[in-house]
Design a protein around this motif. Structure first.
Motif, PDB file in Angstrom:
ATOM      1  N   ASP A 143       0.804  -1.225   0.000  1.00 43.34           N
ATOM      2  CA  ASP A 143       0.000   0.000   0.000  1.00 43.34           C
ATOM      3  C   ASP A 143       0.837   1.275   0.000  1.00 43.34           C
ATOM      4  OD1 ASP A 143       1.036  -0.057   2.546  1.00 43.34           O
ATOM      5  OD2 ASP A 143      -0.898   0.122   3.581  1.00 43.34           O
ATOM      6  N   GLY A 144       2.161   1.138  -0.111  1.00 43.18           N
ATOM      7  CA  GLY A 144       3.022   2.314  -0.115  1.00 43.18           C
ATOM      8  C   GLY A 144       3.697   2.585   1.212  1.00 43.18           C
ATOM      9  N   ALA A 145       3.401   1.783   2.226  1.00 46.99           N
ATOM     10  CA  ALA A 145       4.035   1.961   3.533  1.00 46.99           C
ATOM     11  C   ALA A 145       5.334   1.161   3.608  1.00 46.99           C
ATOM     12  CB  ALA A 145       3.093   1.515   4.647  1.00 46.99           C
ATOM     13  N   MET A 146       6.252   1.620   4.446  1.00 47.87           N
ATOM     14  CA  MET A 146       7.402   0.812   4.816  1.00 47.87           C
ATOM     15  C   MET A 146       6.941  -0.115   5.942  1.00 47.87           C
ATOM     16  SD  MET A 146       9.860   2.003   2.855  1.00 47.87           S
ATOM     17  CE  MET A 146      11.471   1.589   3.553  1.00 47.87           C
ATOM     18  N   ALA A 147       7.549  -1.297   6.048  1.00 52.76           N
ATOM     19  CA  ALA A 147       7.152  -2.250   7.090  1.00 52.76           C
ATOM     20  C   ALA A 147       7.812  -1.852   8.406  1.00 52.76           C
ATOM     21  CB  ALA A 147       7.538  -3.668   6.694  1.00 52.76           C
ATOM     22  N   VAL A 148       7.262  -0.833   9.049  1.00 55.01           N
ATOM     23  CA  VAL A 148       7.823  -0.308  10.295  1.00 55.01           C
ATOM     24  C   VAL A 148       6.740  -0.252  11.364  1.00 55.01           C
ATOM     25  CG1 VAL A 148       9.591   1.077   9.142  1.00 55.01           C
ATOM     26  CG2 VAL A 148       7.337   2.069   9.578  1.00 55.01           C
ATOM     27  N   ASP A 149       7.177  -0.095  12.606  1.00 62.19           N
ATOM     28  CA  ASP A 149       6.244   0.081  13.716  1.00 62.19           C
ATOM     29  C   ASP A 149       6.407   1.437  14.385  1.00 62.19           C
ATOM     30  OD1 ASP A 149       4.953  -2.328  13.424  1.00 62.19           O
ATOM     31  OD2 ASP A 149       6.256  -3.413  14.812  1.00 62.19           O
ATOM     32  N   VAL A 150       7.281   2.283  13.843  1.00 68.26           N
ATOM     33  CA  VAL A 150       7.461   3.608  14.419  1.00 68.26           C
ATOM     34  C   VAL A 150       6.135   4.370  14.323  1.00 68.26           C
ATOM     35  CG1 VAL A 150       8.244   4.622  12.225  1.00 68.26           C
ATOM     36  CG2 VAL A 150       8.898   5.691  14.391  1.00 68.26           C
ATOM     37  N   PRO A 151       5.729   5.070  15.375  1.00 71.99           N
ATOM     38  CA  PRO A 151       4.464   5.821  15.328  1.00 71.99           C
ATOM     39  C   PRO A 151       4.421   6.793  14.148  1.00 71.99           C
ATOM     40  CG  PRO A 151       5.280   5.714  17.566  1.00 71.99           C
ATOM     41  CD  PRO A 151       6.383   5.167  16.697  1.00 71.99           C
ATOM     42  N   GLY A 152       3.290   6.812  13.458  1.00 67.58           N
ATOM     43  CA  GLY A 152       3.133   7.705  12.317  1.00 67.58           C
ATOM     44  C   GLY A 152       3.524   7.102  10.991  1.00 67.58           C
ATOM     45  N   LYS A 153       4.219   5.953  11.020  1.00 65.96           N
ATOM     46  CA  LYS A 153       4.613   5.202   9.828  1.00 65.96           C
ATOM     47  C   LYS A 153       5.643   5.939   8.963  1.00 65.96           C
ATOM     48  CE  LYS A 153       0.318   2.551   9.245  1.00 65.96           C
ATOM     49  NZ  LYS A 153      -0.717   2.118   8.264  1.00 65.96           N
TER      50      LYS A 153
END
Length: 272
Positions: A143-153
């Motif tokens: 969907d265009g996101a990086m696979a991260v868990d940092v708040p705010g993506k």
């Protein structure tokens, strides 16, 4: 400029011709072929390679197909489904320099090559964050996101200004925030370039990661690393095949392949 392009084209052609002429042919049945250009199956079928990637026979059809675009069943080709899993990227090009190169995120760019770095971080000691559970690979989401868990993506995107394949930095905490109690309802300010996340890119499940243009290939272009000295520490950044950069002379055409992985192989955060 036209003469420079012509000279560069002749030079590249000469290099490739030298490589081909130096390569020994092999036999597939009664046919001779160059292994860098074709793959032989069962000593009966030859299928061409595209950007160093083998195509394979589709039994019953008499033709060859790319397993990164299609599947074959009973002689019928079907398009691969759109990606639904987290994935890593590998780059593939005609020359060995660009074959099966893992794509890494650092400094806001996605790049390949010996000098490409993976810049990740995790806030050790922060409540609710188990840094040991994260990997260090560059993992993207369809969907265009990086696979991260940092708040705010964080988000990956094609920069509309120069076609570079980039990612956003993590957003900062709102001015009235305290750094405590981040959750899904926390409101963050808009991230620069987030609106371009995932746009104009088609991703297939365990298949091609294509820029949606008539060419469907990418460019790997030699660039100095962020903060580096010109001429040193250079790496191959990835750019879309747009009209603006198609005539750059320090670039090579590549294809990108997405491979489904566990999201936790990615990082908590990718650093700018």
């Amino acid at each position: 400029m036209a003469s420079i392009r012509a000279i560069a084209t002749l030079a590249i052609t000469a290099i490739l011709a030298t490589q081909t002429s130096a390569e020994e042919t092999e036999t597939c049945g009664v046919a001779s072929y160059f292994p860098t250009e074709y793959t032989c199956y069962n000593n009966t079928s030859l299928c061409p390679k595209i950007y160093s990637l083998s195509t394979v026979p589709c039994a019953g059809s008499g033709g060859c197909y790319s397993p990164h675009s299609f599947s074959c069943s009973d002689g019928v080709l079907r398009s691969l489904p759109k990606a639904s899993s987290p994935f890593t990227l590998t780059a593939h090009g005609v020359r060995a320099t660009y074959q099966d190169k893992y794509v890494k995120a650092c400094g806001g760019y996605l790049a390949i090559g010996a000098n490409a770095r993976e810049c990740t971080s995790c806030p050790k000691g922060q409540a609710g964050v188990d840094c040991a559970s994260y990997g260090r690979k560059t993992v993207l989401m369809p969907d265009g996101a990086m696979a991260v868990d940092v708040p705010g993506k964080q988000w990956w995107y094609v920069d509309p200004r120069d076609g570079a394949l980039r990612y956003t930095d993590a957003p900062t905490l709102p001015a009235n925030g305290t750094g405590v109690g981040w959750n899904a309802t926390t409101t963050f300010p808009p991230v620069q370039d987030q609106e371009f996340a995932g746009q104009r890119v088609s991703v297939l499940e365990n298949g091609f990661f294509d820029y949606e243009s008539s060419s469907h290939f990418w460019f790997a272009c030699l660039r100095t690393l962020t903060g580096g000295v010109v001429g040193t520490g250079r790496t191959w950044r990835i750019y879309s095949s747009s009209a603006a950069n198609v005539e750059w002379l320090d670039c090579e055409k590549i294809k990108l392949v997405a491979t489904a992985v566990d999201k936790k192989q990615g990082a908590y955060k990718y650093d700018e």
